[in-house]
Design a protein around this motif. Structure first.
Motif, PDB file in Angstrom:
ATOM      1  N   PRO A 104       0.931  -1.237  -0.150  1.00 42.47           N
ATOM      2  CA  PRO A 104      -0.031  -0.103  -0.103  1.00 42.47           C
ATOM      3  C   PRO A 104       0.738   1.297   0.010  1.00 42.47           C
ATOM      4  CG  PRO A 104      -0.012  -1.124   2.173  1.00 42.47           C
ATOM      5  CD  PRO A 104       0.777  -1.744   1.382  1.00 42.47           C
ATOM      6  N   GLU A 105       0.648   2.254  -0.707  1.00 40.67           N
ATOM      7  CA  GLU A 105       1.118   3.331  -0.719  1.00 40.67           C
ATOM      8  C   GLU A 105       0.924   4.422   0.331  1.00 40.67           C
ATOM      9  OE1 GLU A 105       0.567   6.252  -4.042  1.00 40.67           O
ATOM     10  OE2 GLU A 105       1.171   4.757  -5.442  1.00 40.67           O
ATOM     11  N   LYS A 106      -0.329   4.392   1.043  1.00 38.39           N
ATOM     12  CA  LYS A 106      -0.867   5.204   2.107  1.00 38.39           C
ATOM     13  C   LYS A 106      -0.993   4.007   3.291  1.00 38.39           C
ATOM     14  CE  LYS A 106      -2.978   8.732  -0.530  1.00 38.39           C
ATOM     15  NZ  LYS A 106      -4.272   8.865  -1.010  1.00 38.39           N
ATOM     16  N   THR A 107      -0.612   4.460   4.460  1.00 37.23           N
ATOM     17  CA  THR A 107      -0.778   3.430   5.824  1.00 37.23           C
ATOM     18  C   THR A 107      -2.214   3.379   6.161  1.00 37.23           C
ATOM     19  OG1 THR A 107       1.179   4.811   6.432  1.00 37.23           O
ATOM     20  CG2 THR A 107       0.026   3.403   8.173  1.00 37.23           C
ATOM     21  N   LEU A 108      -2.422   1.900   6.338  1.00 32.40           N
ATOM     22  CA  LEU A 108      -3.582   1.210   6.589  1.00 32.40           C
ATOM     23  C   LEU A 108      -4.047   1.895   8.072  1.00 32.40           C
ATOM     24  CD1 LEU A 108      -3.122  -2.290   5.394  1.00 32.40           C
ATOM     25  CD2 LEU A 108      -4.711  -0.565   4.389  1.00 32.40           C
ATOM     26  N   GLU A 109      -5.178   2.136   8.314  1.00 33.19           N
ATOM     27  CA  GLU A 109      -5.621   2.421   9.562  1.00 33.19           C
ATOM     28  C   GLU A 109      -6.496   1.423  10.244  1.00 33.19           C
ATOM     29  OE1 GLU A 109      -7.275   6.223   9.303  1.00 33.19           O
ATOM     30  OE2 GLU A 109      -5.857   7.029   7.884  1.00 33.19           O
ATOM     31  N   LEU A 110      -6.083   1.104  11.556  1.00 35.64           N
ATOM     32  CA  LEU A 110      -6.854  -0.126  11.920  1.00 35.64           C
ATOM     33  C   LEU A 110      -7.495   0.532  13.575  1.00 35.64           C
ATOM     34  CD1 LEU A 110      -7.986  -3.046  12.137  1.00 35.64           C
ATOM     35  CD2 LEU A 110      -5.676  -3.704  13.039  1.00 35.64           C
ATOM     36  N   TYR A 111      -8.817   0.390  13.656  1.00 35.74           N
ATOM     37  CA  TYR A 111      -9.422   0.690  14.950  1.00 35.74           C
ATOM     38  C   TYR A 111      -9.840  -0.491  15.656  1.00 35.74           C
ATOM     39  CZ  TYR A 111      -9.540   5.544  13.456  1.00 35.74           C
ATOM     40  OH  TYR A 111      -9.295   6.795  12.691  1.00 35.74           O
ATOM     41  N   GLU A 112      -9.302  -0.843  16.708  1.00 35.38           N
ATOM     42  CA  GLU A 112      -9.413  -2.328  17.183  1.00 35.38           C
ATOM     43  C   GLU A 112      -9.043  -2.212  18.806  1.00 35.38           C
ATOM     44  OE1 GLU A 112      -6.430  -4.747  17.591  1.00 35.38           O
ATOM     45  OE2 GLU A 112      -5.629  -2.853  18.581  1.00 35.38           O
ATOM     46  N   PHE A 113      -9.188  -3.474  19.515  1.00 32.48           N
ATOM     47  CA  PHE A 113      -8.714  -3.652  20.782  1.00 32.48           C
ATOM     48  C   PHE A 113      -7.822  -4.724  20.764  1.00 32.48           C
ATOM     49  CE2 PHE A 113     -12.074  -5.766  23.149  1.00 32.48           C
ATOM     50  CZ  PHE A 113     -13.296  -5.142  22.358  1.00 32.48           C
ATOM     51  N   GLU A 114      -6.878  -5.008  21.707  1.00 32.44           N
ATOM     52  CA  GLU A 114      -5.966  -6.212  21.846  1.00 32.44           C
ATOM     53  C   GLU A 114      -6.799  -7.467  22.196  1.00 32.44           C
ATOM     54  OE1 GLU A 114      -3.090  -6.289  20.719  1.00 32.44           O
ATOM     55  OE2 GLU A 114      -2.831  -8.251  21.117  1.00 32.44           O
ATOM     56  N   GLY A 115      -7.641  -7.355  23.048  1.00 35.47           N
ATOM     57  CA  GLY A 115      -8.415  -8.404  23.615  1.00 35.47           C
ATOM     58  C   GLY A 115      -9.552  -8.983  22.982  1.00 35.47           C
ATOM     59  N   CYS A 116      -9.675  -8.339  21.669  1.00 37.51           N
ATOM     60  CA  CYS A 116     -10.921  -8.639  20.720  1.00 37.51           C
ATOM     61  C   CYS A 116     -10.566  -9.668  20.045  1.00 37.51           C
ATOM     62  CB  CYS A 116     -11.387  -7.484  20.112  1.00 37.51           C
ATOM     63  SG  CYS A 116     -12.392  -7.736  18.593  1.00 37.51           S
ATOM     64  N   PRO A 117     -11.155 -10.823  19.928  1.00 39.08           N
ATOM     65  CA  PRO A 117     -10.776 -12.166  19.156  1.00 39.08           C
ATOM     66  C   PRO A 117     -10.991 -11.775  17.536  1.00 39.08           C
ATOM     67  CG  PRO A 117     -12.844 -12.664  20.155  1.00 39.08           C
ATOM     68  CD  PRO A 117     -12.329 -11.161  20.729  1.00 39.08           C
ATOM     69  N   TYR A 118     -11.816 -10.776  17.193  1.00 37.08           N
ATOM     70  CA  TYR A 118     -12.154 -10.685  15.910  1.00 37.08           C
ATOM     71  C   TYR A 118     -10.814  -9.629  15.329  1.00 37.08           C
ATOM     72  CZ  TYR A 118     -16.682 -12.437  17.087  1.00 37.08           C
ATOM     73  OH  TYR A 118     -17.523 -13.151  17.752  1.00 37.08           O
ATOM     74  N   CYS A 119     -10.579  -8.867  16.008  1.00 42.21           N
ATOM     75  CA  CYS A 119      -9.285  -8.081  15.936  1.00 42.21           C
ATOM     76  C   CYS A 119      -8.350  -8.757  15.596  1.00 42.21           C
ATOM     77  CB  CYS A 119      -9.108  -6.710  16.970  1.00 42.21           C
ATOM     78  SG  CYS A 119     -10.612  -5.926  17.391  1.00 42.21           S
ATOM     79  N   ARG A 120      -8.006  -9.643  16.580  1.00 37.41           N
ATOM     80  CA  ARG A 120      -6.868 -10.705  16.829  1.00 37.41           C
ATOM     81  C   ARG A 120      -6.799 -11.163  15.157  1.00 37.41           C
ATOM     82  NH1 ARG A 120      -4.839 -12.846  20.641  1.00 37.41           N
ATOM     83  NH2 ARG A 120      -6.829 -12.447  21.816  1.00 37.41           N
ATOM     84  N   LYS A 121      -7.770 -11.624  14.367  1.00 43.83           N
ATOM     85  CA  LYS A 121      -7.616 -12.074  13.129  1.00 43.83           C
ATOM     86  C   LYS A 121      -7.246 -10.969  12.149  1.00 43.83           C
ATOM     87  CE  LYS A 121     -11.693 -13.992  11.808  1.00 43.83           C
ATOM     88  NZ  LYS A 121     -13.350 -13.887  11.961  1.00 43.83           N
ATOM     89  N   VAL A 122      -7.363  -9.926  12.244  1.00 46.19           N
ATOM     90  CA  VAL A 122      -7.107  -8.859  11.191  1.00 46.19           C
ATOM     91  C   VAL A 122      -5.529  -8.462  11.718  1.00 46.19           C
ATOM     92  CG1 VAL A 122      -7.112  -6.331  10.847  1.00 46.19           C
ATOM     93  CG2 VAL A 122      -9.161  -7.932  11.137  1.00 46.19           C
ATOM     94  N   ARG A 123      -5.262  -8.537  12.995  1.00 43.68           N
ATOM     95  CA  ARG A 123      -3.705  -8.355  13.115  1.00 43.68           C
ATOM     96  C   ARG A 123      -2.916  -9.616  12.933  1.00 43.68           C
ATOM     97  NH1 ARG A 123      -5.882  -7.351  18.604  1.00 43.68           N
ATOM     98  NH2 ARG A 123      -4.811  -9.167  19.011  1.00 43.68           N
TER      99      ARG A 123
END
Ligand SMILES: N[C@@H](CCC(=O)N[C@@H](CS)C(=O)NCC(=O)O)C(=O)O
Length: 232
Positions: free
Chosen positions: A31-50
């Motif tokens: 990617p040319e521009k930096t992706l932005e991720l809104y998440e929290f560490e304890g969230c299992p769904y956010c874990r999949k994205v990380r």
């Protein structure tokens, strides 16, 4: 928390995900521009994205959204329409996406070979593994702890499957400290530049441009963040 229990349970969380998010897979276009991720560490769904970000060797600006967090949750509700996490903003394609599976698919389509790897494509089984990992770190990186907002985002070199990096990310998340996440999983193209910059291949590595501090060691990073940003 006792350090042995802390590291042991974080290691168990990585084992629960069968090592997903340790190594880089087959990255595609950058990617040319930096992706932005809104998440929290304890969230299992956010874990999949990380995990997907590590596998695809992608950096991202992380805006932590712990429960009761006063800053970035509001932004997600305003811009996205609801308080649901993860929420990805991709300024390269103009997309902003809810739903972890949709985000993972987007990432592999645009920045990988197209196919989502097995460990992230098993539907309820993938979710169950991610939930088990979260259950092994109950409450950590999930709830806001009052903090002073930094003027500038911090920077963290990390990869999702590292038990030590998780400990540092949980602290950044609870204190709602935004950071530029540099993923340097095994096989990352960014490792050589990282070693050049930091002096050795060890993560987590934190840089705080607000204070000039640069440091290794998860326990030291947590202590630094607490004494610098926590309030009360
Ligand atoms: N199906 C969604 C589920 C997302 C979801 O339920 N996320 C929870 C956090 S784990 C959430 O946003 N809860 C609302 C909140 O934290 O306020 C996905 O895969 O992204």
């Amino acid at each position: 928390m006792n350090r042995i229990v802390d590291v042991g349970s974080s290691l168990a969380a990585s084992v629960a995900r069968l090592g997903a998010g340790i190594s880089v897979g087959r990255p595609g276009r950058r990617p040319e521009k930096t992706l932005e991720l809104y998440e929290f560490e304890g969230c299992p769904y956010c874990r999949k994205v990380r995990e997907a970000l590590t596998i695809l060797d992608l950096d991202a600006m992380v805006y932590p959204c712990p429960k009761q967090g006063p800053r970035f949750r509001e932004h997600v509700i305003r811009e996205g329409g609801k308080a649901q996490f993860p929420w990805l903003v991709d300024p390269n394609t103009g997309d902003s996406l809810y739903e972890s599976d949709a985000i993972v698919k987007h990432l592999f389509e645009h920045y990988g070979g197209g196919d989502v790897p097995l460990l992230l494509s098993l539907g309820p089984l993938t979710d169950a593994g991610a939930m088990l990992a979260s259950a092994l770190r109950p409450g950590l990186g999930a709830r806001y702890r009052a903090a002073k907002p930094p003027e500038r985002p911090l920077e963290l070199w990390s990869f999702e499957g590292s038990p030590f990096c998780r400990i540092a990310r949980e602290a950044l998340c609870s204190l709602e400290l935004p950071y530029l996440l540099h993923n340097v999983g095994k096989g990352s193209a960014g490792r050589a530049a990282f070693v050049e910059r930091s002096g050795k291949m060890q993560v987590p590595f934190l840089v705080d441009p607000n204070t000039g501090v640069e440091m290794f060691e998860s326990a030291d990073i947590v202590a630094y963040l607490e004494r610098t940003y926590a309030v009360g």
